[in-house]
Design a protein around this motif. Sequence first.
Motif, PDB file in Angstrom:
ATOM      1  N   PRO A 201       0.817  -1.229   0.000  1.00 56.92           N
ATOM      2  CA  PRO A 201       0.000   0.000   0.000  1.00 56.92           C
ATOM      3  C   PRO A 201       0.842   1.266   0.000  1.00 56.92           C
ATOM      4  CG  PRO A 201      -0.892  -1.609   1.548  1.00 56.92           C
ATOM      5  CD  PRO A 201       0.429  -2.159   1.077  1.00 56.92           C
ATOM      6  N   GLU A 202       1.986   1.230   0.697  1.00 58.30           N
ATOM      7  CA  GLU A 202       2.818   2.435   0.767  1.00 58.30           C
ATOM      8  C   GLU A 202       3.381   2.812  -0.605  1.00 58.30           C
ATOM      9  OE1 GLU A 202       2.813   0.487   4.782  1.00 58.30           O
ATOM     10  OE2 GLU A 202       2.950  -0.167   2.690  1.00 58.30           O
TER      11      GLU A 202
ATOM     12  N   ARG B  34       2.230   1.751  -3.549  1.00 57.60           N
ATOM     13  CA  ARG B  34       1.120   2.069  -4.459  1.00 57.60           C
ATOM     14  C   ARG B  34       0.595   3.476  -4.203  1.00 57.60           C
ATOM     15  NH1 ARG B  34       1.579  -0.546  -8.964  1.00 57.60           N
ATOM     16  NH2 ARG B  34       1.750  -2.792  -8.682  1.00 57.60           N
ATOM     17  N   ALA B  35       0.519   3.874  -2.952  1.00 56.33           N
ATOM     18  CA  ALA B  35       0.054   5.231  -2.644  1.00 56.33           C
ATOM     19  C   ALA B  35       1.017   6.269  -3.222  1.00 56.33           C
ATOM     20  CB  ALA B  35      -0.081   5.401  -1.132  1.00 56.33           C
TER      21      ALA B  35
ATOM     22  N   ASP C 125       0.391   6.377  -6.952  1.00 60.93           N
ATOM     23  CA  ASP C 125      -0.868   7.055  -7.247  1.00 60.93           C
ATOM     24  C   ASP C 125      -0.725   8.565  -7.175  1.00 60.93           C
ATOM     25  OD1 ASP C 125      -2.170   4.674  -7.652  1.00 60.93           O
ATOM     26  OD2 ASP C 125      -3.036   4.566  -5.643  1.00 60.93           O
ATOM     27  N   ALA C 126       0.097   9.037  -6.237  1.00 57.24           N
ATOM     28  CA  ALA C 126       0.268  10.477  -6.066  1.00 57.24           C
ATOM     29  C   ALA C 126       1.173  11.078  -7.134  1.00 57.24           C
ATOM     30  CB  ALA C 126       0.828  10.764  -4.670  1.00 57.24           C
TER      31      ALA C 126
END
Length: 669
Positions: A373-374, A376-377, A380-381
């Motif tokens: 998740p880290e 991927r986040a 995404d940003a």
Amino acid sequence: MSPAAPETTAPDPVLAAERAHLRRAADCLTAMRAATAAVTDAGVDAWAAERLGAARAERLRALAADPGVPPSFGRTDTGTETFHIGRRHVRDADGTPVVIDWRAPMSRPFYRASAADPQGLVRRRRFGFSGGELTGYEDELLGQGRDGDGRLLREEIERPRSGPMRDIVATIAPDQDDIVRAPLAESICVQGAPGTGKTAVGLHRAAYLLYTHGGQLARTGVLVVGPNRAFLRYIEQVLPTLGEVDVEQTTVAELTARVPVRGTDAPEVAVLKGDARLAEVLHRALWGSIAKPADDVQVPLAGRRRRVPVERLKRYVDDLRRRGRAGADQQVLHHAAGRERLAVLVAEDARRQAEEAGGSPTDAETRRAARSPEVRAFCDAVWPARDAAELVHALLTDPALLARAARGLLDDAEQALLRRPAGPLHRAPWTDADAVLVDEVAGLLERTPGFGHVVVDEAQDLSPLQCRAVARRLAAGSLTVLGDLAQATSPWSAADWGGTLAGLGRPDAAVRPLLRGYRVPGEVLDYANRLLPLIAPGLPAATAVRRGPGSLRVRADGVLPDVVRELAARPGSIGVVCADAAVPGVAAALAGAGLPAAVLTDDGAAGPLAVVPASLAKGLEFDAVVVVDPAAIVAAEPRGLHRLYVVLTRAVSTLVVLHAGDLPEPLAE
């Protein structure tokens, strides 16, 4: 040369022998189908059974019989060997050839030999048929320096037609054969005047390449791109007749159908959306959406967190962005692949840190870190996943985004032309030109699957962005481009092939002219050629190989139903061509006179009597053509004279021009 031998009361022994050979070939073909149908999988496994079943079905389709098509259409004699030439290879139970496929190397002399260059032949024999029955033959004694008179060839060309386009394997001329048998690696542009058979040549080239390079093209495929669905319906049976059933045939609109088309652009807007500059605008909009990293990232790896500093993150992003930001034509990295690569680079940075500290993360742990998740986040940003339709919609509805992407490429007036009111994506009024823009972005996001060979017909009418859409499907394969600059009716049509070939990704493709008109009578071609100095100055005029007294009639006093009724008394198809706006009135006039005609639509098929909108006439042929009010056809669009040139050259036997007012000036002389 032996004269063509008609059926007489005294049986002709040659005719009887050839008929016997045809019957034998038909029996052998039936036996080949039966043998194919009897193949079983021997119960190996389900996958093998499925593959064998598919191969068997494909083979049966390729061997399918056409009762109106004889197994062979000609014969060559070398003095020691005789070969019958046909549409497909036929062998007997012992494997002995009964008919040689027209694409085989030993068939080439049938098309290329002449009295001046016999190519090892002492005789070429051509057969004449009626309803699938052998009715005559013509011998050309090439070894004695004697060519034939070509009567059977002319009869085959002039044979009345109705329904789809037929193959031309029995009548391929040497200049056409040269193109058909060109090597697979060679990309070719065929500049073909009306009636020269450029469409048939392109389709037969596809069939030849599939025969010669079947293994390679079975993996990569062959694609045929036509101008509209009506055209594809007209040509759709040519390749199956030749035994090739797995060629994809489509239009540019279908090729780029990534959004539902509901709207129509004004002509000037459609022209702008087809401009090559839009490719760079879209490229900037996509790659300009990538942000600079603003903070470190904590990457979970093997039970611990490793900090990747922002300075290194910026370097990773900049390096990847440079590979994609080189420009629309130099991109070496797709956007989606760049996003995935960024996640991997961040995870690998954390792995190196762990290894320097004495750890040894596995490949599986590193892959999980890249999907964490880290990470991927962070992606995404900084490098958000994009949707092609969403990006194009945003570009057309957000003036600020468009201004940034179009700076230095489009002026304020051009940007205003592109803009449309904001609204939800699912209600966007997509047009055909928009769909090509969406396809362009999709090609920037991910690699578009390509074909081993692509045939593009009526290519002179493609916009630069449509050319790019076709080029993306070409990959490393080769290309056959078919068209005629004199028949260019789109607003972006060019005066030469250079820009189109560059847009298609093959700027070095050789331009091969076809100037011998086989399908259009000389009187009709001469009449249409009066327009050439105005529509294509400098383009050589085609010359017809045959003339037909009475094939051209220009009438100011003709009554349409009477003219059509007279033509309908003869065998063959009739096309009544008029300006698009006049179609309902013309159809009503014919129906009122008891002559119900089918109106040709973009997704329809032409019947024996068809009312044809001028915009759909390109690429079609009819035995007889009636052109209604040529001046109205010219006045209907900016390139109306080009459209009229197309319309006047659709007739194989007879052209009747009906006009109430003045004719366009070049035709009135």
